[in-house]
Motif scaffolding. Structure first.
Motif, PDB file in Angstrom:
ATOM      1  N   LEU A  79       0.827  -1.213   0.000  1.00 21.55           N
ATOM      2  CA  LEU A  79       0.000   0.000   0.000  1.00 21.55           C
ATOM      3  C   LEU A  79       0.860   1.261   0.000  1.00 21.55           C
ATOM      4  CD1 LEU A  79      -2.774  -1.071   2.528  1.00 21.55           C
ATOM      5  CD2 LEU A  79      -3.179  -0.360   0.155  1.00 21.55           C
ATOM      6  N   LEU A  80       1.905   1.277   0.831  1.00 19.87           N
ATOM      7  CA  LEU A  80       2.773   2.453   0.906  1.00 19.87           C
ATOM      8  C   LEU A  80       3.509   2.687  -0.412  1.00 19.87           C
ATOM      9  CD1 LEU A  80       4.202   1.977   4.514  1.00 19.87           C
ATOM     10  CD2 LEU A  80       2.622   3.774   3.752  1.00 19.87           C
ATOM     11  N   VAL A  81       3.940   1.606  -1.046  1.00 22.70           N
ATOM     12  CA  VAL A  81       4.635   1.724  -2.336  1.00 22.70           C
ATOM     13  C   VAL A  81       3.660   2.157  -3.434  1.00 22.70           C
ATOM     14  CG1 VAL A  81       5.713   0.339  -4.158  1.00 22.70           C
ATOM     15  CG2 VAL A  81       6.533   0.168  -1.788  1.00 22.70           C
ATOM     16  N   GLN A  82       2.465   1.590  -3.410  1.00 28.21           N
ATOM     17  CA  GLN A  82       1.457   1.906  -4.433  1.00 28.21           C
ATOM     18  C   GLN A  82       1.098   3.385  -4.431  1.00 28.21           C
ATOM     19  OE1 GLN A  82      -2.127  -0.420  -4.016  1.00 28.21           O
ATOM     20  NE2 GLN A  82      -3.252   0.751  -5.563  1.00 28.21           N
ATOM     21  N   VAL A 209       6.550  12.562   8.499  1.00 26.68           N
ATOM     22  CA  VAL A 209       6.037  12.009   9.752  1.00 26.68           C
ATOM     23  C   VAL A 209       4.759  12.729  10.179  1.00 26.68           C
ATOM     24  CG1 VAL A 209       6.527  11.727  12.210  1.00 26.68           C
ATOM     25  CG2 VAL A 209       8.267  11.126  10.514  1.00 26.68           C
ATOM     26  N   GLN A 210       4.738  14.062  10.081  1.00 26.54           N
ATOM     27  CA  GLN A 210       3.543  14.815  10.479  1.00 26.54           C
ATOM     28  C   GLN A 210       2.620  15.113   9.297  1.00 26.54           C
ATOM     29  OE1 GLN A 210       2.388  18.830  13.067  1.00 26.54           O
ATOM     30  NE2 GLN A 210       4.380  17.878  13.264  1.00 26.54           N
ATOM     31  N   THR A 211       3.190  15.268   8.107  1.00 26.45           N
ATOM     32  CA  THR A 211       2.402  15.706   6.958  1.00 26.45           C
ATOM     33  C   THR A 211       1.801  14.554   6.159  1.00 26.45           C
ATOM     34  OG1 THR A 211       4.467  15.801   5.685  1.00 26.45           O
ATOM     35  CG2 THR A 211       3.677  17.858   6.640  1.00 26.45           C
ATOM     36  N   GLY A 212       2.238  13.329   6.408  1.00 30.82           N
ATOM     37  CA  GLY A 212       1.816  12.197   5.601  1.00 30.82           C
ATOM     38  C   GLY A 212       0.513  11.562   6.039  1.00 30.82           C
ATOM     39  N   ILE A 213       0.150  10.516   5.334  1.00 35.83           N
ATOM     40  CA  ILE A 213      -1.040   9.687   5.595  1.00 35.83           C
ATOM     41  C   ILE A 213      -2.306  10.551   5.551  1.00 35.83           C
ATOM     42  CG2 ILE A 213      -1.959   7.780   6.971  1.00 35.83           C
ATOM     43  CD1 ILE A 213       0.960   7.386   6.029  1.00 35.83           C
ATOM     44  N   GLY A 217      -4.494  16.116   2.356  1.00 37.09           N
ATOM     45  CA  GLY A 217      -5.416  15.838   1.261  1.00 37.09           C
ATOM     46  C   GLY A 217      -4.832  14.965   0.174  1.00 37.09           C
ATOM     47  N   LYS A 218      -3.597  14.558   0.319  1.00 37.56           N
ATOM     48  CA  LYS A 218      -2.959  13.566  -0.545  1.00 37.56           C
ATOM     49  C   LYS A 218      -2.292  12.527   0.353  1.00 37.56           C
ATOM     50  CE  LYS A 218      -2.210  16.438  -4.640  1.00 37.56           C
ATOM     51  NZ  LYS A 218      -3.248  15.737  -5.442  1.00 37.56           N
ATOM     52  N   PRO A 219      -1.980  11.333  -0.182  1.00 35.61           N
ATOM     53  CA  PRO A 219      -1.322  10.347   0.683  1.00 35.61           C
ATOM     54  C   PRO A 219      -0.091  10.926   1.390  1.00 35.61           C
ATOM     55  CG  PRO A 219      -2.016   9.309  -1.348  1.00 35.61           C
ATOM     56  CD  PRO A 219      -2.289  10.775  -1.515  1.00 35.61           C
ATOM     57  N   PHE A 220       0.724  11.693   0.633  1.00 36.42           N
ATOM     58  CA  PHE A 220       1.899  12.354   1.198  1.00 36.42           C
ATOM     59  C   PHE A 220       1.938  13.793   0.693  1.00 36.42           C
ATOM     60  CE2 PHE A 220       2.844   7.842   1.071  1.00 36.42           C
ATOM     61  CZ  PHE A 220       3.242   7.614   2.392  1.00 36.42           C
ATOM     62  N   THR A 279      -6.007   1.416   8.501  1.00 34.86           N
ATOM     63  CA  THR A 279      -5.933   2.873   8.371  1.00 34.86           C
ATOM     64  C   THR A 279      -5.707   3.284   6.920  1.00 34.86           C
ATOM     65  OG1 THR A 279      -5.070   3.112  10.625  1.00 34.86           O
ATOM     66  CG2 THR A 279      -4.654   4.927   9.092  1.00 34.86           C
ATOM     67  N   LEU A 280      -4.733   2.668   6.270  1.00 36.42           N
ATOM     68  CA  LEU A 280      -4.396   3.048   4.900  1.00 36.42           C
ATOM     69  C   LEU A 280      -5.504   2.684   3.923  1.00 36.42           C
ATOM     70  CD1 LEU A 280      -0.605   2.108   4.675  1.00 36.42           C
ATOM     71  CD2 LEU A 280      -1.649   4.298   5.286  1.00 36.42           C
ATOM     72  N   GLN A 281      -6.177   1.569   4.157  1.00 36.73           N
ATOM     73  CA  GLN A 281      -7.260   1.170   3.257  1.00 36.73           C
ATOM     74  C   GLN A 281      -8.393   2.196   3.245  1.00 36.73           C
ATOM     75  OE1 GLN A 281      -8.022  -2.794   4.784  1.00 36.73           O
ATOM     76  NE2 GLN A 281      -6.988  -3.742   3.041  1.00 36.73           N
ATOM     77  N   ILE A 282      -8.534   2.935   4.328  1.00 34.21           N
ATOM     78  CA  ILE A 282      -9.547   3.995   4.388  1.00 34.21           C
ATOM     79  C   ILE A 282      -8.998   5.304   3.824  1.00 34.21           C
ATOM     80  CG2 ILE A 282     -10.972   5.408   5.924  1.00 34.21           C
ATOM     81  CD1 ILE A 282     -10.931   2.943   7.865  1.00 34.21           C
ATOM     82  N   ILE A 283      -7.861   5.736   4.350  1.00 32.98           N
ATOM     83  CA  ILE A 283      -7.353   7.075   4.025  1.00 32.98           C
ATOM     84  C   ILE A 283      -6.914   7.185   2.572  1.00 32.98           C
ATOM     85  CG2 ILE A 283      -5.467   8.698   4.490  1.00 32.98           C
ATOM     86  CD1 ILE A 283      -5.709   8.035   7.433  1.00 32.98           C
ATOM     87  N   PHE A 284      -6.344   6.135   2.000  1.00 35.35           N
ATOM     88  CA  PHE A 284      -5.818   6.225   0.640  1.00 35.35           C
ATOM     89  C   PHE A 284      -6.892   6.101  -0.440  1.00 35.35           C
ATOM     90  CE2 PHE A 284      -1.097   4.993   1.590  1.00 35.35           C
ATOM     91  CZ  PHE A 284      -0.931   6.220   2.216  1.00 35.35           C
TER      92      PHE A 284
END
Length: 384
Positions: A79-82, A209-213, A217-220, A279-284
């Motif tokens: 997920l993180l790589v995608q 660390v603070q701006t990601g996930i 409004g974007k993954p990073f 978490t990622l399955q929702i946010i991304f």
């Protein structure tokens, strides 16, 4: 008497329970939580899907160490790589550990030792990440720092050019300096830094660390600026409150992190990774991120409009749900009064009130927070 080292200046609030954007203290007072565990609870407190995933994992296996294959690590890494520019992931337990790994990887891969970072940056409190941090208050009292970190002014490409040489392993930056005062980078500056790294064989490390996930409004957050970092670090919002960090790197770096080169006993443990995957399955999801952008644009517009006449507020800045209100010497007073009125916010640097609502915050909760902020600022204005 407390049995704890007094390393934190704590609010006078003892939390009894939490759900969504709300906290309840031991006196049953309810608060709107616009701190979110310092940008950790991006889905709010105890999101049901994350809680379900963790409970299911608790009934399977808690910990086996990285001597074994943990399938959840592959799932979350994919997920993180995608959703990033990276190709491989190393899991750890915190943002400081992720940045520590980034420093090690950059030096090992390039066989160089100098890393350029920025004044007012914040990258952690281990010896390496403290040394990477461009704030003397983080350094004071600990003696000689790790060599060799060079701090230059943020958004100053000429200063970066002067510091760059054949010994430079990497430039390490935040696209929005969170702890340093919610200071966004200029797009041209970021592009120029990336070009400079490519020209000189240095790596570009972006601390998300603070701006990601999803926070902006974007993954990073770097994705707003057309960057393609060599290394990205993440933590905070990655696990919805469970400790997990990640380093994401490009494929050419894989050879430098072979067996025995780096490790972590607890890094990528199944409980934390179950939370991260949910978490990622929702946010991304694109629909979720679009909603974050829409809600945060409304919130920022309302703040600008409602506080435009307040003389001690000079700027309101940020991106997505990482927002700073520059208010000078009023900072601590405003934070305390907002807390008294049921809104939890925190500081950034010496003069900024920082707002970090959960990404799931509702329109009603935003309006409630806006009313509290506006009323307190107008009261302060009228008392001048």
């Amino acid at each position: 008497m407390s049995f704890l080292f007094p390393t934190y200046q704590r609010f006078d609030v003892k939390v009894k329970s939490a759900s969504g954007a709300k906290l309840v203290d031991e006196n049953d007072k309810e608060y709107l939580d616009f701190i979110s565990g310092i940008a950790v609870c991006n889905l709010g407190h105890r999101h049901p899907d994350v809680q379900k995933a963790v409970e299911e994992q608790l009934n399977q296996v808690w910990h086996v160490s990285n001597l074994f294959h943990v399938s959840l690590q592959e799932d979350v890494a994919e997920l993180l790589v995608q959703y990033s520019d990276g190709d491989a992931v190393f899991f750890c337990n915190s943002g400081a550990e992720a940045n520590e790994a980034a420093i090690k990887l950059a030096r090992k891969y390039t066989k160089r030792h100098k890393i350029i970072t920025f004044e007012k940056s914040f990258h952690g409190r281990t010896f390496a990440t403290m040394s990477a941090t461009g704030q003397s208050k983080i350094h004071d009292g600990f003696g000689p720092l790790l060599q060799e970190f060079v701090y230059v002014p943020y958004n100053d490409i000429e200063a970066v050019k002067k510091a760059m040489d054949e010994t430079t392993a990497a430039v390490m930056l935040e696209v929005i300096q969170g702890e340093g005062g919610v200071v966004p980078a200029q797009a041209e500056f970021l592009q120029a830094v990336q070009h400079l790294c490519q020209e000189n064989g240095a790596l570009l490390i972006v601390d998300e660390v603070q701006t990601g996930i999803g926070r902006t409004g974007k993954p990073f957050a770097y994705q707003h600026y057309g960057l393609s970092p060599d290394i990205i670090t993440a933590a905070k919002g990655l696990g919805s409150g469970l400790p997990v960090g990640a380093l994401i790197g490009k494929s050419r770096l894989i050879e430098a992190f072979g067996p025995g080169s780096h490790g972590s006993t607890f890094g990528g443990n199944p409980i934390a990774l179950a939370a991260a995957k949910a978490t990622l399955q929702i946010i991304f999801q694109q629909g979720f991120l679009n909603e974050v952008e829409q809600k945060s644009a409304y919130f920022m517009e309302e703040l600008q409009k409602r506080l435009s006449s307040v003389p001690f507020i000079s700027t309101i800045r940020g991106k997505g749900f990482l927002i700073g209100i520059e208010c000078g010497e009023k900072q601590s007073e405003l934070i305390a009064k907002m807390r008294e009125n049921g809104l939890l916010v925190l500081g950034a640097g010496p003069s900024v009130v920082r707002l970090l609502p959960p990404l799931t915050v509702t329109m009603e909760e935003m309006d409630q927070a806006l009313n509290i902020i506006e009323n307190i600022c107008i009261q302060e204005k009228n008392s001048l």
